[in-house]
Every structure is written in C-alpha cells, then in structure tokens.
Design a protein around this motif. Structure first.
Motif, PDB file in Angstrom:
ATOM      1  N   ARG A 222       0.787  -1.233  -0.149  1.00  0.00           N
ATOM      2  CA  ARG A 222      -0.036   0.137  -0.032  1.00  0.00           C
ATOM      3  C   ARG A 222       0.838   1.333   0.073  1.00  0.00           C
ATOM      4  O   ARG A 222       0.357   2.303  -0.606  1.00  0.00           O
ATOM      5  CB  ARG A 222      -0.887  -0.037   1.228  1.00  0.00           C
ATOM      6  CG  ARG A 222      -0.319  -0.081   2.490  1.00  0.00           C
ATOM      7  CD  ARG A 222      -1.157  -0.164   3.882  1.00  0.00           C
ATOM      8  NE  ARG A 222      -0.683  -0.148   5.167  1.00  0.00           N
ATOM      9  CZ  ARG A 222      -0.400  -1.547   5.422  1.00  0.00           C
ATOM     10  NH1 ARG A 222      -0.427  -2.577   4.682  1.00  0.00           N
ATOM     11  NH2 ARG A 222       0.318  -1.526   6.814  1.00  0.00           N
ATOM     12  N   GLN A 223       2.121   1.108   0.401  1.00  0.00           N
ATOM     13  CA  GLN A 223       2.976   2.324   0.527  1.00  0.00           C
ATOM     14  C   GLN A 223       3.319   2.979  -1.036  1.00  0.00           C
ATOM     15  O   GLN A 223       3.589   4.119  -1.147  1.00  0.00           O
ATOM     16  CB  GLN A 223       4.441   2.028   1.261  1.00  0.00           C
ATOM     17  CG  GLN A 223       5.114   0.924   0.598  1.00  0.00           C
ATOM     18  CD  GLN A 223       4.872  -0.357   0.647  1.00  0.00           C
ATOM     19  OE1 GLN A 223       3.885  -0.693   1.569  1.00  0.00           O
ATOM     20  NE2 GLN A 223       5.580  -1.218   0.200  1.00  0.00           N
ATOM     21  N   ASP A 224       3.009   2.099  -1.578  1.00  0.00           N
ATOM     22  CA  ASP A 224       3.214   2.428  -3.207  1.00  0.00           C
ATOM     23  C   ASP A 224       2.385   3.126  -4.018  1.00  0.00           C
ATOM     24  O   ASP A 224       2.283   3.692  -5.060  1.00  0.00           O
ATOM     25  CB  ASP A 224       3.620   1.089  -4.230  1.00  0.00           C
ATOM     26  CG  ASP A 224       5.122   0.298  -3.684  1.00  0.00           C
ATOM     27  OD1 ASP A 224       5.811   1.165  -3.012  1.00  0.00           O
ATOM     28  OD2 ASP A 224       5.095  -0.724  -4.301  1.00  0.00           O
ATOM     29  N   MET A 225       1.220   3.033  -3.324  1.00  0.00           N
ATOM     30  CA  MET A 225      -0.063   3.632  -3.817  1.00  0.00           C
ATOM     31  C   MET A 225      -0.580   5.068  -3.204  1.00  0.00           C
ATOM     32  O   MET A 225      -1.497   5.805  -3.404  1.00  0.00           O
ATOM     33  CB  MET A 225      -1.407   2.790  -3.394  1.00  0.00           C
ATOM     34  CG  MET A 225      -1.262   1.405  -3.796  1.00  0.00           C
ATOM     35  SD  MET A 225      -2.526   0.332  -3.031  1.00  0.00           S
ATOM     36  CE  MET A 225      -3.944   0.871  -3.264  1.00  0.00           C
ATOM     37  N   ARG A 235       2.300  -4.141  -7.419  1.00  0.00           N
ATOM     38  CA  ARG A 235       2.986  -5.430  -7.675  1.00  0.00           C
ATOM     39  C   ARG A 235       2.155  -6.239  -6.540  1.00  0.00           C
ATOM     40  O   ARG A 235       2.158  -6.016  -5.659  1.00  0.00           O
ATOM     41  CB  ARG A 235       4.318  -5.285  -6.939  1.00  0.00           C
ATOM     42  CG  ARG A 235       5.273  -4.208  -7.936  1.00  0.00           C
ATOM     43  CD  ARG A 235       6.545  -4.212  -7.092  1.00  0.00           C
ATOM     44  NE  ARG A 235       6.293  -3.438  -5.944  1.00  0.00           N
ATOM     45  CZ  ARG A 235       6.848  -3.607  -4.789  1.00  0.00           C
ATOM     46  NH1 ARG A 235       7.108  -4.870  -4.519  1.00  0.00           N
ATOM     47  NH2 ARG A 235       6.655  -2.863  -3.653  1.00  0.00           N
ATOM     48  N   LEU A 236       1.931  -7.366  -7.298  1.00  0.00           N
ATOM     49  CA  LEU A 236       1.092  -8.342  -6.424  1.00  0.00           C
ATOM     50  C   LEU A 236       2.027  -9.156  -5.744  1.00  0.00           C
ATOM     51  O   LEU A 236       3.068  -9.707  -6.202  1.00  0.00           O
ATOM     52  CB  LEU A 236       0.400  -9.356  -7.276  1.00  0.00           C
ATOM     53  CG  LEU A 236      -0.846  -8.953  -8.185  1.00  0.00           C
ATOM     54  CD1 LEU A 236      -1.353 -10.100  -9.155  1.00  0.00           C
ATOM     55  CD2 LEU A 236      -1.743  -8.488  -7.185  1.00  0.00           C
ATOM     56  N   HIS A 237       1.840  -9.302  -4.249  1.00  0.00           N
ATOM     57  CA  HIS A 237       2.191  -9.979  -3.476  1.00  0.00           C
ATOM     58  C   HIS A 237       2.202 -11.586  -3.615  1.00  0.00           C
ATOM     59  O   HIS A 237       1.249 -11.977  -4.021  1.00  0.00           O
ATOM     60  CB  HIS A 237       1.793  -9.632  -1.823  1.00  0.00           C
ATOM     61  CG  HIS A 237       2.763 -10.145  -0.928  1.00  0.00           C
ATOM     62  ND1 HIS A 237       3.056 -11.176  -0.359  1.00  0.00           N
ATOM     63  CD2 HIS A 237       3.957  -9.383  -0.491  1.00  0.00           C
ATOM     64  CE1 HIS A 237       4.062 -11.218   0.591  1.00  0.00           C
ATOM     65  NE2 HIS A 237       4.505 -10.075   0.767  1.00  0.00           N
ATOM     66  N   GLY A 238       3.171 -12.139  -3.627  1.00  0.00           N
ATOM     67  CA  GLY A 238       3.249 -13.642  -3.713  1.00  0.00           C
ATOM     68  C   GLY A 238       2.351 -14.523  -3.148  1.00  0.00           C
ATOM     69  O   GLY A 238       1.743 -15.518  -3.536  1.00  0.00           O
ATOM     70  N   SER A 239       2.042 -14.184  -1.816  1.00  0.00           N
ATOM     71  CA  SER A 239       1.108 -14.958  -1.011  1.00  0.00           C
ATOM     72  C   SER A 239       0.397 -14.205   0.002  1.00  0.00           C
ATOM     73  O   SER A 239       1.048 -13.234   0.541  1.00  0.00           O
ATOM     74  CB  SER A 239       1.651 -16.164  -0.396  1.00  0.00           C
ATOM     75  OG  SER A 239       2.600 -15.926   0.618  1.00  0.00           O
ATOM     76  N   SER A 240      -0.850 -14.516   0.347  1.00  0.00           N
ATOM     77  CA  SER A 240      -1.407 -13.891   1.689  1.00  0.00           C
ATOM     78  C   SER A 240      -0.759 -14.383   2.883  1.00  0.00           C
ATOM     79  O   SER A 240      -0.399 -15.422   3.016  1.00  0.00           O
ATOM     80  CB  SER A 240      -3.096 -13.839   1.444  1.00  0.00           C
ATOM     81  OG  SER A 240      -3.315 -15.397   1.755  1.00  0.00           O
ATOM     82  N   ASP A 241      -1.082 -13.368   4.067  1.00  0.00           N
ATOM     83  CA  ASP A 241      -0.648 -13.915   5.280  1.00  0.00           C
ATOM     84  C   ASP A 241      -1.690 -13.399   6.218  1.00  0.00           C
ATOM     85  O   ASP A 241      -2.529 -12.729   5.803  1.00  0.00           O
ATOM     86  CB  ASP A 241       0.938 -13.488   5.796  1.00  0.00           C
ATOM     87  CG  ASP A 241       1.104 -11.852   5.578  1.00  0.00           C
ATOM     88  OD1 ASP A 241       0.203 -11.155   5.791  1.00  0.00           O
ATOM     89  OD2 ASP A 241       1.961 -11.522   4.770  1.00  0.00           O
ATOM     90  N   ALA A 242      -1.274 -13.547   7.600  1.00  0.00           N
ATOM     91  CA  ALA A 242      -2.029 -13.000   8.757  1.00  0.00           C
ATOM     92  C   ALA A 242      -2.605 -11.695   8.696  1.00  0.00           C
ATOM     93  O   ALA A 242      -3.453 -11.241   9.112  1.00  0.00           O
ATOM     94  CB  ALA A 242      -1.822 -13.831   9.966  1.00  0.00           C
ATOM     95  N   LYS A 243      -1.289 -10.985   8.300  1.00  0.00           N
ATOM     96  CA  LYS A 243      -1.459  -9.466   8.406  1.00  0.00           C
ATOM     97  C   LYS A 243      -2.065  -8.768   7.031  1.00  0.00           C
ATOM     98  O   LYS A 243      -2.189  -7.518   7.166  1.00  0.00           O
ATOM     99  CB  LYS A 243      -0.036  -9.157   8.754  1.00  0.00           C
ATOM    100  CG  LYS A 243       0.566  -9.483  10.043  1.00  0.00           C
ATOM    101  CD  LYS A 243      -0.169  -8.994  11.081  1.00  0.00           C
ATOM    102  CE  LYS A 243       0.110  -9.162  12.599  1.00  0.00           C
ATOM    103  NZ  LYS A 243      -0.696  -8.613  13.665  1.00  0.00           N
TER     104      LYS A 243
END
Length: 505
Positions: A222-225, A235-243
C-alpha cells in the motif's frame, strides 16, 4: 488518559491536539468536481494515541500499539496510554486529506489491467462513495447489486462448485447489468470472483463492474499507492498472510477503508453494508424504464460461500434490516455457509429448530470454529435468528437443477414478496426470459392490462424473446394494437422491420 476525538461531528479536540492539528476537514463545496472534490471530501486516518498491546511495552522502542504499529512508526503521536486502555478509531486517530487515489496498473503475464482506487476514512458517507462511483468515475447505475461474501483466507472451492459458481456469477451479472461487490483482495472467495471476471474479460470486450471494498491497513504494498491522481504500477504479493493480502487485479474499482489500523481486518464490512443500504433506497438514477424497479430502487442480493463468524453476522443483518437484502447460501462450500444451510434445512416453516437438531448444530459449530469457544453461544443464537427469517434465505447446492444465477434471481422474487405482475416486470428489466417462464408456470391467471403493459415495454426495449413469450401467453396482438399504441411504437426507437414483421406473422 486523554482521548483525542476526531470523529465526524466532533467540534473540539484536547488543547495539545488542537494546537498541532489542522483546523479540521475542509467543507465540501457543491460545485467542486474531479480531483478538487475528491481532495475536499475524502480523508485518511492516522493513529495519534499509542495504547500498548501488551503489558510493560510502552517503554520499549519497538512496542506495538493496539492499532498495529510500533511506537516509532506513528507519524503523529499526541499521547501514550496504558495497557488495558481501549483504542477506538473515532477517538484515537486523526483525519487528513486522502493521499491515495488514481488508477492501479496490474501487470499480468499476458495482459495489463487497470482499476480505479481510493483510500477513504472509515466514517466516509455512503452518499459520497455513490457520487464518486457514478459522477466522478462515470459508472451507470446497475439494475442489480450482487454482494459476494464468505471465506477469505485459506478458502478452497471444490472443482465442480467452482465451475458452477464462475459460470453463474458471470451470467447473473451480464444479463442483469449488475454491479458485483466483494472484499476486493486476491484471496478466498474474492479470488474466485476475480478468476471468473478474468475468464469473462478474455472473451468479452465489456468488463463487468466489480467493486472491491477492502481494509486499507491489510493491503500489501500500500505504500506504493500513496499518490494523488496518478497511474500506479501495483505489484502483487506472492501470497497472503495473517497481516494482509494483495488486491485482486480483475476488479474494476477499489475502495480502501482506513480506520487507522495496520494488519487488522474488518473496517470494510460496515462501509459495504452502508453502500448497499443506500443504493437499495436510492431513486435518483438514470436510464429508461426505471419504474420497473418496483419494490426498491436497486434490488440487491448476497451470495455466501464458506465464511466465518463475520459472514454469519453479515447475513443476519442483511436479512433483518430495512430494506431486506436476501441471501443465497451455497451449501457444500464449507464453514459458515454450511451451518446456515443446516439451520435452514432443519427448521420448520416457522423457522423453529427441534432440540435434537439444536444439539447437532452445536456440535457442528464446535467443529467449524474450534478456536472460538467463547463465541459458540452467540453463533447458535445468530443461526436460530437466520432460521426464523428463512423466507429471506435461498439454499443452493451444486447438485441442484438450475444454475446459481437462477437461484440468485429467484431469491429476490421469493424474499421481496412481489405480486406476479411485479415479478414479471423485474424479470423483464433483467431481460431474463427463463425467469419469466417460471413466473408464468406458477401463476396462470393474469389481468389483461398487466400483460399488455409488459408487452409494450418489451417492444420498446427491443426484447424479442419477451415479446414472443408474452404472445405465447395469450396476449391478443389484434386487441393490443390500437391506433394510439401503433403510433407510439412507430415513433419510438424500435427497429421497425424486426418487430412489425414479427407482429404480422
């Protein structure tokens, strides 16, 4: 402990806050448009009151606040509380002009997609969001709202159900000119919606309007936005996580709700509910023959697959508020959806569940939510309330005859309790001849004036299939074609050869 209050409607702040902060949000000037209106209207939130999440952490440099940030990560810090103090966005954050809106550009392996986006405060007015969508972003009002909710993380849909869902949600959206509303991330049920949209976009030049409403603080990268009115490469992140999670690249519009937290889900849920409620009551929309929306301005339906505690609460609120938003619960999709389907199926016509099935439901709740033992009693009460309102619920199973899009449209007819003529006009507005055929099968006695009215509208809207169906249902074309109606039809935009040729056959 001092508590800065910067919520909407607040007229003052504690002295030490007021001296360091801006005088407050700029008033919205009605004639402002575009970027000026966006800057004057939409805000972001920053935590300004550190409340340590764990005991004795307030003296540590890297201690975490209840907002999810470390102490040194707070851009603005007006006070420090004690462990055990409450932390709430309205009183412990400060608002300022949004710093993130424009277009996101998603780079795919074979294509590039763009989505409009904006960061908004968690107390944003639904009316301002609606203006943003329609006036600033140029969307036409839909004829139907389809909210898709349910499993977020680690949600897996079985292959057969996945095929049925993809086909059904696209057919429902395209044939009714609907908006699809989801949580907007590239995870869980939202990802499956995105995949369905992607397949549709490959075959069609017309993108379905898909609006993702997500929590700003859980969005990866989100910092890029944080740019105003620009095209931003995402940029899509490779995977989701708890955060957190990445945004889905197949949604056309993204509304990111900022409650001042980081890594905490849920700020989007009340905003999505407020927007749905407003649109279900809004009568100010453009287009021809909008009088066909009989019961409310824009019909809405909620499709539920899987889901947890929040999903059950969302469904209960939807089916008990005014206006009612009926739910299509997909049985076999797991978790919350299966619990609601069981409560529905094991209740009688009055929504009562026997003690035997209550005991079985309690066991199922314990199996689905083993880590939420303190919530089991509340879940049971919510499920019993849902069963009490079973007229607003349609349970769909992958083994049922008929597609899920049919279940969606029939759920609206069932829940709104419309008269057959009004049901027919709704089906006509969606251009769903298959739904109209079901209505005619269920109702055999019709007033001539109701059939004539729908017949004239079908001609005026150039809907040949409907006109043919109505002629099959004993519309007397000779009696219908008075000189006045002929003149009106001739002066309308009807393709003359096609329809008058059909009428003369």
């Amino acid at each position: 402990m001092a508590s800065p209050n910067t919520g909407e409607g607040s007229s003052s702040l504690p002295g030490f806050v007021r001296s360091l902060s801006s005088p407050g949000p700029a008033p919205v000037v009605p004639h402002k448009k575009g970027k000026d209106w966006i800057k004057a209207t939409f805000k972001k939130r920053d935590c300004c009151f550190f409340v340590p999440a764990n005991e004795h952490e307030n003296e540590l440099e890297n201690a975490l606040c209840l907002c999810g940030r470390t102490q040194k990560a707070h851009k603005i810090l007006y006070a420090i509380g004690d462990h055990g103090d409450e932390w709430e966005p309205p009183s412990h954050t400060i608002k300022s002009t949004t710093d993130a809106y424009g277009e996101l550009e998603f780079q795919g392996a074979w294509s590039v997609t763009r989505s409009k986006y904006i960061r908004v405060s968690s107390d944003v007015r639904a009316s301002n969001l609606l203006r943003l969508l329609t006036k600033e972003w140029g969307l036409e009002y839909p004829k139907l709202l389809i909210e898709v909710t349910g499993g977020a993380k680690n949600f897996v849909m079985q292959p057969k159900l996945r095929r049925i869902f993809r086909h059904g949600i696209i057919k429902a959206a395209t044939t009714t000119n609907a908006w699809v509303l989801t949580g907007g991330t590239n995870t869980g049920v939202m990802k499956y919606v995105g995949e369905a949209l992607h397949e549709h976009n490959i075959r069609s030049q017309r993108r379905i309007v898909a609006i993702g409403i997500a929590t700003w603080g859980i969005v990866h990268n989100r910092q890029d936005m944080t740019k105003r009115g620009q095209i931003v490469s995402y940029r899509l992140h490779g995977s989701s996580d708890a955060k957190g999670a990445s945004l889905d690249p197949n949604h056309t519009h993204l509304i990111l709700v900022d409650d001042g937290t980081v890594g905490q889900y849920g700020a989007d849920i009340p905003i999505r509910a407020k927007l749905l409620k407003l649109m279900a009551q809004t009568n100010d929309f453009a287009g021809e023959f909008n009088e066909l929306f009989i019961d409310r301005a824009i019909p809405a339906v909620c499709v539920v697959l899987g889901g947890g505690l929040n999903t059950i609460k969302v469904v209960l609120k939807n089916i008990t508020r005014n206006p009612i938003i009926p739910a299509v619960v997909v049985n076999g999709s797991g978790q919350g959806a299966d619990l609601m389907a069981y409560a529905y199926q094991k209740s009688d016509e009055n929504g009562e569940i026997t003690e035997e099935h209550i005991a079985q439901l309690e066991r199922k709740i314990a199996e689905v939510f083993p880590q939420n033992k303190d919530k089991h009693g509340h879940v049971l009460k919510d499920l019993c309330k849902i069963a009490k309102n079973k007229s607003q619920i349609t349970v769909y199973c992958a083994d049922d005859e008929g597609d899920i899009d049919h279940a969606i449209l029939n759920a609206l007819h069932k829940a709104t309790n419309l008269s057959p003529p009004r049901q027919l006009r709704l089906a006509l507005n969606w251009n769903r001849v298959d739904v109209a055929k079901d209505i005619f099968q269920e109702t055999t006695q019709w007033e001539e004036r109701d059939l004539y009215e729908c017949f004239q509208i079908s001609l005026s809207l150039n809907r040949v299939g409907f006109a043919a169906l109505l002629m099959e249902q004993a519309v007397d074309v000779g009696a219908f074609l008075t000189m006045e109606r002929l003149e009106n039809l001739y002066n309308s935009k009807v393709p003359k050869r096609k329809f008058f040729g059909m009428l003369l056959e």
